[in-house]
Structure formats: structure tokens, C-alpha cells
Design an enzyme around this catalytic site. Structure first.
Site, PDB file in Angstrom:
ATOM      1  N   VAL A  52       0.808  -1.218   0.000  1.00  0.00           N
ATOM      2  CA  VAL A  52       0.000   0.000   0.000  1.00  0.00           C
ATOM      3  C   VAL A  52       0.845   1.275   0.000  1.00  0.00           C
ATOM      4  CG1 VAL A  52      -0.190   0.259   2.520  1.00  0.00           C
ATOM      5  CG2 VAL A  52      -2.102   0.964   1.047  1.00  0.00           C
ATOM      6  N   TYR A  53       2.152   1.170   0.225  1.00  0.00           N
ATOM      7  CA  TYR A  53       2.992   2.364   0.244  1.00  0.00           C
ATOM      8  C   TYR A  53       3.039   2.988  -1.151  1.00  0.00           C
ATOM      9  CZ  TYR A  53       4.853   0.839   4.805  1.00  0.00           C
ATOM     10  OH  TYR A  53       5.002   0.451   6.120  1.00  0.00           O
ATOM     11  N   GLN A  54       2.511   4.188  -1.253  1.00  0.00           N
ATOM     12  CA  GLN A  54       2.448   4.935  -2.523  1.00  0.00           C
ATOM     13  C   GLN A  54       1.839   4.082  -3.635  1.00  0.00           C
ATOM     14  OE1 GLN A  54       3.161   7.403  -0.931  1.00  0.00           O
ATOM     15  NE2 GLN A  54       4.670   6.522   0.448  1.00  0.00           N
ATOM     16  N   GLY A  56       1.918   1.010  -4.219  1.00  0.00           N
ATOM     17  CA  GLY A  56       2.815   0.001  -4.769  1.00  0.00           C
ATOM     18  C   GLY A  56       4.104   0.552  -5.344  1.00  0.00           C
ATOM     19  N   LYS A  80       4.105  -6.340   3.095  1.00  0.00           N
ATOM     20  CA  LYS A  80       2.858  -6.542   3.833  1.00  0.00           C
ATOM     21  C   LYS A  80       1.665  -6.522   2.883  1.00  0.00           C
ATOM     22  CE  LYS A  80       4.865  -3.443   7.288  1.00  0.00           C
ATOM     23  NZ  LYS A  80       5.576  -2.577   6.323  1.00  0.00           N
TER      24      LYS A  80
END
Length: 327
Positions: A52-54, A56, A80
């Protein structure tokens, strides 16, 4: 850099982990390359990201760097799943379909054939736990994942999940839990830390610098070039800008002055050497910040200073964590 066993597994990781939450946002691909190279040269191995960071993009940058800058086998790759990424039935959550779809997406963006440590990013109360955990078993038995962990679970959630996985030898044991932990956030000591110890999970501590507040740079104002000055992280930092935090930051500054070091070194060394902690996860925006964190390797806090910091930051406890009927 010193390495430690992660939980009761055979996996050994560096006692400082590199976080990549800012990659693709405040940290561009070139700066990320400098960070990863610096971390690798210092003996670091554990690199943590999330799907979910940026959206993907963090995973994608890391995957590119593992094909151009650092040998894949030199890095213990952690990511994650669970957080909502896209609309639709498989775009988030902890159902079997959503998790295995997320895993395939992470493998594609990271450009690897397996994840070393795959972590459930959060508890999903809408999905039966045995279904969620069975997805971890599938991921391991198919060779797409080597080890499994959790993140942001409460004590009872950790204990329930770990007990389920340990109930049968064919299931994948949980080896780690990633949670916020710092001098400003010690809530895990009430239930999570004892549960992790009992079930053999190592603790990976995110935000070990109190979301930047423990560096002391927010004492009087918000520096214009800081994370707290950005619209996307202002509330994240503001969470720890309290009167209680100010007292703890003052103690950290006093300790740093007495030791001839920086507040960041003191705060990070405190977390690193807490019972149950395998590694703090440092999410530096710049290589300069990362180098500061890496220099903590040479610092061990004297017992008197550690005791003073323990005292001023002690979390409030009551029944049943502190039971007056118990010895």
C-alpha cells in the site's frame, strides 16, 4: 552491523531495518538507491515495505534496485498485505482471495520469485481468522513466501493467531510482529510484548524515533523541510507533539548532551535494546538521516541513563496488567 534471530525462527536479520514508507513520495528513486546502498554497505539486511505504500510504487522502486544495485540474496525482503489498494472484492482485506492476489502483485512489483517475510498489515474482523491464516500457509507451501509475520495486532489478536498456527505442525508459525514502539509510544508493553515473548515472535519496531519528534527538531516550531511540514505527514507527526512528549524529549536531549551524541542516537538505542525487540525499522527520508541512524550501532546506553528514560516515559498500567493480588 550486529545480527539477531527473528523470533524462534532460523532467520537472522540486521538489528536495524530499513523502512521504505517514504519511497516514491518524499524519497525519489535516486535517493532510495543511495539509501539502500548505504544500508547494505553498513551490513544491513532487513528491508521493509508494503503493497500500500504509494500505491505500490515503493515496492516497484525496491524491486528495480534489487536488479540494478544490490544482489537479491543480500537482502531479507519484507512486505505486507491487507490494506485496501483498489476497489473490488480482491483489492484489500484479509480474505484468501485478496491476500493471494496482493501477494502476486507484490512479487510482480518487486520482480522476485519469493518474499522472505510476508506480514499481515492489520487485523481484519470481517474475515474468519482461519481463512486468513490458511492463506499464509498456502503462500509458504507454494514457495512464494519463506516466513510469515503480523503487524499492528493487539495482544489478544497476536495470541489467538499464534496459537492457531502453532496448533498443528503443517501450519506456518508466525515469527514476528511489527508495531509502533518508542519512548513516546510504549503501549505494546502492556499486552503485546508479553504475548510476543510467550509465543516466540520477534518485535520489529516502527516509528522508533516517535515519528521524528524524539530528534528534538519539533521542540519550538515545525522546520519547513521536515516531514511535519508536509500536508501528507503533518497529522502523523502532530500525534506525538504533546506536553508529555515534550518532557520525554527534554530527557532525551539531556541524555544526548551528557553522552556527547545526538537525541536520535539515544532514542534509537533505547528501542533497539528493549526486551523482545529484534530491530527498529528506520524510515529515513534522506541518506543523511539514514547515516545518522546507522551510527547508533556504536552506542550502548549506560544503565543509569536507560533507567531514567524508562522512568520518565513509563506507560500507565493498572489492573489486570498490574494486579495487586499478584506477587
Amino acid at each position: 552491523m550486529e545480527h539477531r534471530q527473528l523470533g524462534r525462527s532460523g532467520l537472522r536479520v540486521s538489528r536495524l531495518a530499513l523502512g521504505t514508507m517514504t519511497w516514491g513520495l518524499d524519497t525519489d528513486a535516486d535517493e532510495a538507491a543511495h539509501q539502500l546502498t548505504t544500508f547494505h554497505e553498513a551490513g544491513g539486511t532487513l528491508v521493509d515495505t508494503a503493497d500500500v505504500y504509494q500505491d505500490g510504487h515503493s515496492e516497484q522502486i525496491l524491486g528495480d534496485l534489487l536488479t540494478t544495485h544490490i544482489p537479491r540474496n543480500d537482502i531479507i525482503l519484507a512486505t505486507k498485505a491487507v490494506a485496501r489498494r483498489t476497489p473490488g472484492p480482491f483489492g484489500g482485506g484479509a480474505s484468501r482471495g485478496a491476500l493471494l492476489t496482493a501477494l502476486d502483485g507484490s512479487l510482480r512489483r518487486l520482480r522476485v520469485d519469493h518474499i522472505d517475510l510476508w506480514q499481515l498489515h492489520a487485523w481484519d474482523p470481517t474475515v474468519p481468522l482461519d481463512e486468513t491464516l490458511a492463506a499464509l500457509d498456502t503462500a509458504v507451501t507454494t514457495g512464494k513466501v519463506r516466513y510469515a509475520g503480523i503487524s499492528n495486532y493487539s495482544g489478544w489478536q497476536l495470541a489467538t493467531a499464534a496459537t492457531h498456527q502453532n496448533a498443528h505442525p503443517t501450519r506456518t508459525p508466525l515469527i514476528s510482529t511489527q508495531v509502533e514502539y518508542s519512548l513516546l509510544e510504549r503501549g505494546i508493553e502492556r499486552e503485546v510484548t508479553p504475548a510476543a515473548h510467550h509465543h516466540g515472535l520477534g518485535i520489529l519496531a516502527w516509528a522508533p524515533l516517535g515519528r521524528g519528534v524524539l530528534t528534538g527538531k519539533y521542540r519550538n516550531a515545525t522546520p519547513p523541510d521536515s516531514r511535519g511540514a508536509t500536508h501528507h505527514y503533518a497529522s502523523y507527526v502532530e500525534h506525538h507533539r504533546t506536553e508529555r512528549a515534550a518532557r520525554i524529549v527534554h530527557a532525551v536531549l539531556t541524555a544526548a548532551d551528557g553522552l556527547g551524541t545526538t537525541p536520535a542516537h539515544v532514542a534509537l538505542a533505547w528501542v533497539r535494546d528493549r526486551p523482545g525487540v529484534t530491530a527498529p525499522v528506520v524510515g529515513a527520508r534522506t541518506t543523511t538521516q539514514l547515516k545518522t541512524a546507522l551510527a547508533t550501532e556504536d552506542l550502548t546506553l549506560p544503565p543509569a541513563i536507560r533507567a531514567a528514560l524508562d522512568d520518565i516515559s513509563a506507560p500507565q498500567r493498572s489492573y489486570p496488567e498490574r494486579n495487586p493480588t499478584q506477587p
